[in-house]
Design a protein around this motif. Structure first.
Motif, mmCIF file in Angstrom:
data_model
loop_
_atom_site.group_PDB
_atom_site.id
_atom_site.type_symbol
_atom_site.label_atom_id
_atom_site.label_comp_id
_atom_site.label_asym_id
_atom_site.label_seq_id
_atom_site.Cartn_x
_atom_site.Cartn_y
_atom_site.Cartn_z
ATOM 1 N N GLU A 1 157.435 2.758 -46.825
ATOM 2 C CA GLU A 1 156.417 3.304 -46.273
ATOM 3 C C GLU A 1 156.776 4.091 -45.229
ATOM 4 O O GLU A 1 156.150 5.103 -44.801
ATOM 5 N N SER B 1 148.598 -0.749 -41.558
ATOM 6 C CA SER B 1 149.657 -0.825 -42.569
ATOM 7 C C SER B 1 150.005 -2.184 -43.092
ATOM 8 O O SER B 1 149.865 -3.229 -42.169
ATOM 9 N N ASN C 1 147.143 3.000 -40.185
ATOM 10 C CA ASN C 1 147.141 4.017 -41.086
ATOM 11 C C ASN C 1 146.640 5.404 -40.610
ATOM 12 O O ASN C 1 147.252 6.424 -41.057
#
Length: 251
Positions: A109, A183, A203
């Protein structure tokens, strides 16, 4: 308009549009007060600015060129560091997976975060300097004037697409359930807690990357349209030349 005055007015106008348009409660409150839809209000504000730019195309083009050059210098350096971090995170994941058979779950990520910001910041630079893939067989077959008209029409089409992406990117992605989410793997270091996600990374910071890129692309599109229009009437002599040795052409 003088050079600095034009730059200041254009910059302040865009900042005001973003200050109103990027926040749902703010744009809805103002829109309700004057009887418009919230995105219609943003469209009206932007249309007024661009109409003024068309009325004074030379100072407007120079102002957009100066603003873009300043923003792109900063954007290029941020994109370089984003690329470096992305590569480091990917290499760390590969090394840990093969050496210890267990890679940290946050590396993928984090690498995607770097890739998004690199793309959002480099796309406007590539667009401005002709770094995108171009199929120009028809343009080369036409006369110089017809080719210039075709280029202007294509710039307007791209501009229209960018306006739709601005709306959808803001309302369907950044300001959405996913964009306001947290997240699943990224955490703030050293136990830092920020906002409603607290220790988790929001996010919002990832979704903002491409929307920021769309805003920068719109600035470039306006400049290119003004440049092409001035070129058609032979008034582009005073504009700074476009060209960047660090951006390769992909025609």
């Amino acid at each position: 308009m003088g050079g600095r005055l034009a730059i200041g007015l254009v910059a302040i106008s865009y900042a005001a549009i973003l200050f109103i348009g990027a926040f749902e409660d703010r744009r809805e409150a103002i829109a309700d007060a004057i009887g418009l839809g919230d995105m219609a209000l943003v469209a009206v504000l932007a249309a007024v600015l661009w109409l003024l730019c068309i009325l004074r195309p030379v100072p407007a083009a120079q102002a957009h060129a100066s603003i873009n050059e300043t923003l792109h210098v900063a954007g290029k350096w941020i994109a370089i560091f984003a690329l470096i971090f992305m590569v480091c995170f990917i290499l760390l994941q590969v090394f840990m997976r093969y050496a210890l058979n267990d890679a940290p779950n946050w590396t993928e990520e984090a690498a995607r975060f770097g890739m998004l910001w690199m793309t959002g910041l480099m796309a406007p630079i590539a667009y401005r300097h002709g770094g995108f893939v171009a199929i120009d067989m028809l343009e080369r077959a036409l006369s110089e004037r017809l080719a210039a008209i075709l280029s202007l029409a294509l710039l307007f089409m791209s501009f229209a697409v960018l306006l739709v992406m601005w709306d959808k990117g803001l309302n369907n992605h950044v300001d959405s359930l996913s964009g306001r989410g947290c997240s699943s793997t990224l955490r703030w270091p050293f136990g830092i807690e920020i906002g409603k996600c607290r220790a988790k990374f929001s996010n919002y910071y990832q979704y903002m990357a491409l929307w920021v890129g769309i805003n920068l692309l719109i600035l470039v599109a306006v400049e290119l349209i003004l440049r092409q229009g001035l070129k058609l009437v032979g008034r582009d002599a005073g504009l700074p030349e476009l060209g960047d040795e660090d951006v390769g052409s992909a025609s």
